[in-house]
Scaffold this motif. Sequence first.
Motif, PDB file in Angstrom:
ATOM      1  N   ALA A   1       0.848  -1.202   0.000  1.00 22.88           N
ATOM      2  CA  ALA A   1       0.000   0.000   0.000  1.00 22.88           C
ATOM      3  C   ALA A   1       0.877   1.244   0.000  1.00 22.88           C
ATOM      4  N   GLY A   2       1.836   1.264  -0.873  1.00 22.05           N
ATOM      5  CA  GLY A   2       2.711   2.426  -1.001  1.00 22.05           C
ATOM      6  C   GLY A   2       3.537   2.691   0.241  1.00 22.05           C
ATOM      7  N   ASN A   3       3.697   1.665   1.085  1.00 18.51           N
ATOM      8  CA  ASN A   3       4.441   1.815   2.335  1.00 18.51           C
ATOM      9  C   ASN A   3       3.894   2.877   3.272  1.00 18.51           C
ATOM     10  N   ALA A   4       2.606   3.160   3.135  1.00 12.73           N
ATOM     11  CA  ALA A   4       1.961   4.003   4.145  1.00 12.73           C
ATOM     12  C   ALA A   4       1.997   3.237   5.462  1.00 12.73           C
ATOM     13  N   ARG A   5       1.859   3.960   6.579  1.00 22.82           N
ATOM     14  CA  ARG A   5       1.804   3.277   7.873  1.00 22.82           C
ATOM     15  C   ARG A   5       0.344   2.859   8.118  1.00 22.82           C
ATOM     16  N   ILE A   6       0.111   1.579   8.242  1.00 24.82           N
ATOM     17  CA  ILE A   6      -1.274   1.104   8.361  1.00 24.82           C
ATOM     18  C   ILE A   6      -1.530   0.480   9.727  1.00 24.82           C
ATOM     19  N   LEU A   7      -2.566   0.996  10.372  1.00 22.49           N
ATOM     20  CA  LEU A   7      -2.944   0.544  11.708  1.00 22.49           C
ATOM     21  C   LEU A   7      -4.352  -0.059  11.658  1.00 22.49           C
ATOM     22  N   LEU A   8      -4.496  -1.220  12.293  1.00 22.19           N
ATOM     23  CA  LEU A   8      -5.811  -1.872  12.322  1.00 22.19           C
ATOM     24  C   LEU A   8      -6.422  -1.776  13.707  1.00 22.19           C
ATOM     25  N   LYS A   9      -7.656  -1.303  13.771  1.00 20.01           N
ATOM     26  CA  LYS A   9      -8.410  -1.335  15.026  1.00 20.01           C
ATOM     27  C   LYS A   9      -9.110  -2.683  15.066  1.00 20.01           C
ATOM     28  N   ARG A  10      -8.751  -3.510  16.068  1.00 18.24           N
ATOM     29  CA  ARG A  10      -9.086  -4.936  16.026  1.00 18.24           C
ATOM     30  C   ARG A  10     -10.462  -5.252  16.630  1.00 18.24           C
TER      31      ARG A  10
ATOM     32  N   LEU B   1      -9.898  -2.855   3.513  1.00 19.82           N
ATOM     33  CA  LEU B   1      -8.475  -3.176   3.295  1.00 19.82           C
ATOM     34  C   LEU B   1      -8.091  -2.935   1.837  1.00 19.82           C
ATOM     35  N   ALA B   2      -8.957  -3.348   0.919  1.00 20.10           N
ATOM     36  CA  ALA B   2      -8.687  -3.130  -0.509  1.00 20.10           C
ATOM     37  C   ALA B   2      -8.616  -1.638  -0.803  1.00 20.10           C
ATOM     38  N   GLY B   3      -9.514  -0.879  -0.199  1.00 16.46           N
ATOM     39  CA  GLY B   3      -9.492   0.568  -0.388  1.00 16.46           C
ATOM     40  C   GLY B   3      -8.187   1.162   0.110  1.00 16.46           C
ATOM     41  N   ALA B   4      -7.697   0.659   1.253  1.00 15.19           N
ATOM     42  CA  ALA B   4      -6.469   1.195   1.845  1.00 15.19           C
ATOM     43  C   ALA B   4      -5.241   0.888   0.984  1.00 15.19           C
TER      44      ALA B   4
ATOM     45  N   ILE C   1      -2.666   5.531   8.012  1.00 14.43           N
ATOM     46  CA  ILE C   1      -4.051   5.154   7.696  1.00 14.43           C
ATOM     47  C   ILE C   1      -4.562   4.216   8.785  1.00 14.43           C
ATOM     48  N   LEU C   2      -5.659   4.593   9.384  1.00 15.56           N
ATOM     49  CA  LEU C   2      -6.297   3.769  10.419  1.00 15.56           C
ATOM     50  C   LEU C   2      -7.496   3.056   9.796  1.00 15.56           C
ATOM     51  N   ILE C   3      -7.506   1.725   9.910  1.00 10.04           N
ATOM     52  CA  ILE C   3      -8.591   0.928   9.322  1.00 10.04           C
ATOM     53  C   ILE C   3      -9.392   0.269  10.437  1.00 10.04           C
ATOM     54  N   ASN C   4     -10.706   0.343  10.330  1.00 17.34           N
ATOM     55  CA  ASN C   4     -11.511  -0.416  11.273  1.00 17.34           C
ATOM     56  C   ASN C   4     -11.590  -1.865  10.806  1.00 17.34           C
ATOM     57  N   LEU C   5     -10.876  -2.747  11.496  1.00 13.31           N
ATOM     58  CA  LEU C   5     -10.944  -4.169  11.155  1.00 13.31           C
ATOM     59  C   LEU C   5     -12.175  -4.731  11.865  1.00 13.31           C
TER      60      LEU C   5
ATOM     61  N   LYS D   1      -1.136   4.263  -1.663  1.00 12.52           N
ATOM     62  CA  LYS D   1      -0.340   4.729  -2.801  1.00 12.52           C
ATOM     63  C   LYS D   1      -0.608   6.203  -3.086  1.00 12.52           C
ATOM     64  N   GLU D   2      -1.858   6.618  -2.890  1.00 10.24           N
ATOM     65  CA  GLU D   2      -2.200   8.037  -3.092  1.00 10.24           C
ATOM     66  C   GLU D   2      -1.527   8.926  -2.055  1.00 10.24           C
TER      67      GLU D   2
END
Lengths: 268, 400
Positions: free
Chosen positions: B70-79, B357-360, B373-377, B365-366
């Motif tokens: 994902a463009g090496n963005a920092r990705i965090l999942l809220k579990r 996740l697919a959106g992220a 990027i914080l994702i609600n898992l 990359k954008e």
Amino acid sequence: MSSRVEATLDACRTEGRGALVGYLPLGFPSIDESIEAAVALVENGADILELGLPYSDPVMDGLVIQQATEKALANGFRLRDAFGAVKEITDRVSAPVLVMTYWNPVVQYGVEKFARDLKQAGGAGLITPDLIPDEAQQWIDASDKHDLDRVFLAAPSSTDTRLAETIRVSRGFVYAVSTMGITGARADVDTAAHNLVSRLRNAGAKHVGVGVGISTREQVVEVLDYAEGAIVGSAIVSALGDSGVSGVASIAARLSGRSEVQGVARHT
Amino acid sequence: MLRDEQGPYFGEFGGRFVPESLIAALDELSLAYDACKIDPGFQAELMDLHRTYTGRPSIITEVPRFAAHAGNARILLKREDLNHTGSHKINNVLGQALVARRIGKTRLIAETGAGQHGVATATAAALFGMECVVYMGEVDTVRQALNVARMRLLGAEVIPVTTGSRTLKDAINEALRDWVANVDNTHYLLGTVAGPHPFPYMVRDFHKIIGEESREQVLEMTGALPDAVVACVGGGSNAIGMFHAFLDDPSVRLIGYEAAGRGVDTPEHAATITKGRPGVLHGARSYMLQDEDGQTLESHSISAGLDYPGVGPEHSWLNDLGRAEYRPVTDDEAMHAMRLLSRTEGIIPAIETAHALAGALELGKELGPESVILINLSGRGDKDMETAGKYFDLFDGVES
């Protein structure tokens, strides 16, 4: 404002009887048959017609009406067909025609345009099962402009404050829901219906129709003892599904207490 | 403050488009919930349940191996997948069940699509000793047979709905019909932020703990707010729960990912905001998928939980305000992301969640490698093994 529905209810009263309000969905089983069935319903005793518009998510309806309106949609019913059908029916019978519709089709057609086209087709107004007065300002304005009736529902669970507001904004009659539930035949008309009508009277209601769960002549007579109108739906829809237009003619004659069926030869 | 909106309207959306018979129950519920909201005893009881039963606070997991795609963005999942019953749904269910108990209701009814909300409701009913009936479209009872078994094991009655399109929207219709007839002893435990007021507001409140915890956790981890907060959107409960705490942080982009099914240019999708227009469905005005006549269209998504032609009114409002964006993700993109997270991080997400996740993957990359990027898992994928097994040919033969 002059309400043809109120005039009809008053005329029935003058004759010493109550009014039979008969429901059928437009487009079931086809547009043409639904028109013939509606005409037969009036010829055999319905004083007022309630024509339902088929809708994909009819939350107030039981299985009989759900299945009929699903079939109408599957057979290609379109909203624009409704106005032509109402026109043809009102050209052939003098009973006032109320259209029963869930709210989204009206919103998508355009509230103002819907009111205008219904009036032009000879319709008397709308019964709106999922539109409460609190959300109805657009419809109140449009129905005033086009001189249409607006029938709102009252329920056994409604507070006195809400009943008063419902009576204030309704025209034609107030639709008293006989029981806490959806449409469909029931063995007994709930005592809740009588209580609700008494509460509506105390709040000043002059015209009340009782519906939901009424399917026999005995129930019609019972209700008309204390209300201006008795509304029958699912039983008539079942008759149409089982025996076609002649079935509608027979049940209408039975519900209205007539001994002879009119105009059936044409349909057989 | 955007966070202060409490219905019944969110801009031109929301309201109460239901039969009069339900108004007394909705008024009773509104009053009861408003009282609970300011009652420290109620809040303490709910927080105690979350601590000792749900498993809150849920943790944050950073996923660098996934982020490499994902463009090496920092990705965090809220579990939220680690909550009891496997998704965010329990947050709302425990809250509503407590409110229902307070107003003397002994019977819970619910609709369910994927079965997650039904399982959560059956769980709460078991915990509080209440009767439970779950309406589920017949099509979904087949797709999600394991969840039907779970609900029945928990003591709930599952009623397959055989009218209309036999999916989630028809299950909601049937639950509303049940409620009209049984309001005296029954609470309708609606599972998303749709429906008539007070549901969109109350359900949002019970889920906003997701965003509130996340906001603190991310600040502690990174010293700053995230650049973007993302979630999948069906009815929109996990997304609004995540977004709410960030609504008044203008630097934080909020993006909801809708199910594009086989593509938004085909009829087979559930991208309500992307492709729909405002209308009235299930008691509220909001964006919805409908034909010219206002008949609700059937939606499609590989994930039963996003397979819904409506969306909560607060999302419609946030979209029109421009505060949140809503983008479509196809079945194939979601399934790819599901497998990618499984293989890079050892976390199998629900297919619903895989849309976020697919959106992220694209969003990273954008936004570039400096971004967070914080994702609600929102849920785990155990329930989806039947679908994934078929999609990836995992049961026999070699995966393609």
